[in-house]
Motif scaffolding. Structure first.
Motif, PDB file in Angstrom:
ATOM      1  N   LEU A 112     -57.958  77.895-130.186  1.00 16.73           N
ATOM      2  CA  LEU A 112     -57.107  76.196-130.089  1.00 16.73           C
ATOM      3  C   LEU A 112     -56.991  76.420-128.699  1.00 16.73           C
ATOM      4  O   LEU A 112     -56.511  75.309-128.471  1.00 16.73           O
ATOM      5  CB  LEU A 112     -56.182  76.423-130.647  1.00 16.73           C
ATOM      6  N   VAL A 113     -56.226  77.240-128.230  1.00 19.41           N
ATOM      7  CA  VAL A 113     -55.895  76.931-126.630  1.00 19.41           C
ATOM      8  C   VAL A 113     -57.695  76.112-125.945  1.00 19.41           C
ATOM      9  O   VAL A 113     -57.256  75.631-124.688  1.00 19.41           O
ATOM     10  CB  VAL A 113     -55.689  78.383-125.881  1.00 19.41           C
ATOM     11  N   THR A 114     -58.458  76.934-125.799  1.00 20.18           N
ATOM     12  CA  THR A 114     -59.227  77.056-125.806  1.00 20.18           C
ATOM     13  C   THR A 114     -59.810  75.506-125.583  1.00 20.18           C
ATOM     14  O   THR A 114     -60.317  74.303-124.714  1.00 20.18           O
ATOM     15  CB  THR A 114     -60.635  77.984-126.689  1.00 20.18           C
ATOM     16  N   LEU A 115     -59.733  75.443-127.300  1.00 19.15           N
ATOM     17  CA  LEU A 115     -59.657  73.394-127.426  1.00 19.15           C
ATOM     18  C   LEU A 115     -59.069  72.364-126.918  1.00 19.15           C
ATOM     19  O   LEU A 115     -59.635  71.364-126.239  1.00 19.15           O
ATOM     20  CB  LEU A 115     -59.651  73.915-128.720  1.00 19.15           C
ATOM     21  N   ALA A 116     -57.977  72.766-127.125  1.00 13.49           N
ATOM     22  CA  ALA A 116     -56.950  72.236-125.599  1.00 13.49           C
ATOM     23  C   ALA A 116     -56.853  71.869-124.053  1.00 13.49           C
ATOM     24  O   ALA A 116     -57.338  71.035-123.418  1.00 13.49           O
ATOM     25  CB  ALA A 116     -55.122  73.036-125.972  1.00 13.49           C
ATOM     26  N   LEU A 117     -57.711  73.020-123.598  1.00 13.82           N
ATOM     27  CA  LEU A 117     -58.079  73.108-122.640  1.00 13.82           C
ATOM     28  C   LEU A 117     -59.508  71.980-122.107  1.00 13.82           C
ATOM     29  O   LEU A 117     -59.404  71.542-121.852  1.00 13.82           O
ATOM     30  CB  LEU A 117     -59.087  74.222-121.827  1.00 13.82           C
ATOM     31  N   LEU A 119     -60.257  69.318-123.967  1.00 19.29           N
ATOM     32  CA  LEU A 119     -59.494  68.249-123.821  1.00 19.29           C
ATOM     33  C   LEU A 119     -59.016  67.632-123.162  1.00 19.29           C
ATOM     34  O   LEU A 119     -59.429  65.921-123.157  1.00 19.29           O
ATOM     35  CB  LEU A 119     -58.929  67.907-125.946  1.00 19.29           C
ATOM     36  N   ALA A 120     -58.850  68.210-122.360  1.00 23.83           N
ATOM     37  CA  ALA A 120     -57.827  67.690-121.607  1.00 23.83           C
ATOM     38  C   ALA A 120     -58.338  67.644-120.666  1.00 23.83           C
ATOM     39  O   ALA A 120     -58.437  66.657-119.532  1.00 23.83           O
ATOM     40  CB  ALA A 120     -56.835  68.992-120.983  1.00 23.83           C
ATOM     41  N   TYR A 123     -59.801  64.657-120.934  1.00 19.98           N
ATOM     42  CA  TYR A 123     -58.881  63.383-121.088  1.00 19.98           C
ATOM     43  C   TYR A 123     -59.039  63.212-119.932  1.00 19.98           C
ATOM     44  O   TYR A 123     -58.753  61.621-118.952  1.00 19.98           O
ATOM     45  CB  TYR A 123     -57.386  63.737-121.661  1.00 19.98           C
TER      46      TYR A 123
END
Length: 149
Positions: A112-117, A119-120, A123
Motif C-alpha cells: 500500500l505504501v508503494t502504491l501511494a508513492l 500515485l503521488a 499526481y
C-alpha cells in the motif's frame, strides 16, 4: 580451449573459457574491429533499455525488471556492469530475506505504501504537465476531478 588433459590451451583462464562457450561470441571477439563494434552495440542497447527501465520505475509495472535486463545486457561485455548487477542481485536478495518472514499484514502495508508513492508521483506529473491525451476519456474525467488538476 581446454584440451583432453583439462589444461587451458590458449591464454584464457578456465573460467573465461566456460563463461564464453558461444562460438559466435568467440568469433566476434577474435577480430578487434568487430569486437569494438559489438561492444558499442551492446553498450547502446543496454543503456537504452536501462534508461527506459529507470523511466518506468515509478510507473506500475516491470520497471525494475527492465532495469535489471538492461544491466544484464551491459554485463555481458562490461566488468563494471557485471559488478553492478551482482550488487543489485545481492540487495534484492537482502530485501526479500528481510521481507519474507514478516506477517502478511506487513507485506500488504508495504504494498500500500508503494502504491501511494506511485500515485503521488503520477499526481505530481499530472500537476506539472496535465493529463496525457492517451488516457481513456472515462479515466481522464475522473483524474481531472482531483484537486489542482
Amino acid at each position: 580451449m581446454i584440451d583432453r588433459d583439462g589444461q587451458v590451451a590458449s591464454g584464457e583462464s578456465v573460467a573465461e573459457q566456460e563463461d564464453d562457450d558461444w562460438a559466435w561470441r568467440r568469433k566476434i571477439r577474435s577480430n578487434p574491429h568487430t569486437h569494438r563494434i559489438y561492444k558499442w552495440v551492446v553498450g547502446i542497447v543496454g543503456a537504452v533499455i536501462t534508461i527506459g527501465g529507470l523511466i518506468l520505475v515509478p510507473a506500475p509495472g516491470p520497471g525494475w525488471v527492465i532495469v535489471f535486463v538492461g544491466i544484464a545486457i551491459l554485463a555481458s561485455e562490461f566488468e563494471k556492469a557485471q559488478q553492478l548487477l551482482t550488487w543489485g542481485k545481492a540487495r534484492l536478495k537482502d530485501w526479500n530475506d528481510w521481507l519474507s518472514p514478516k506477517p502478511l499484514w506487513f507485506k500488504g502495508l508495504v504494498g500500500l505504501v508503494t502504491l501511494a508513492l506511485v500515485l503521488a508521483i503520477f499526481y505530481g506529473l499530472f500537476l506539472l504537465s496535465g493529463v496525457p491525451g492517451f488516457i481513456p476519456d472515462f479515466a481522464e474525467d475522473r483524474i481531472k476531478e482531483l484537486p489542482g488538476l
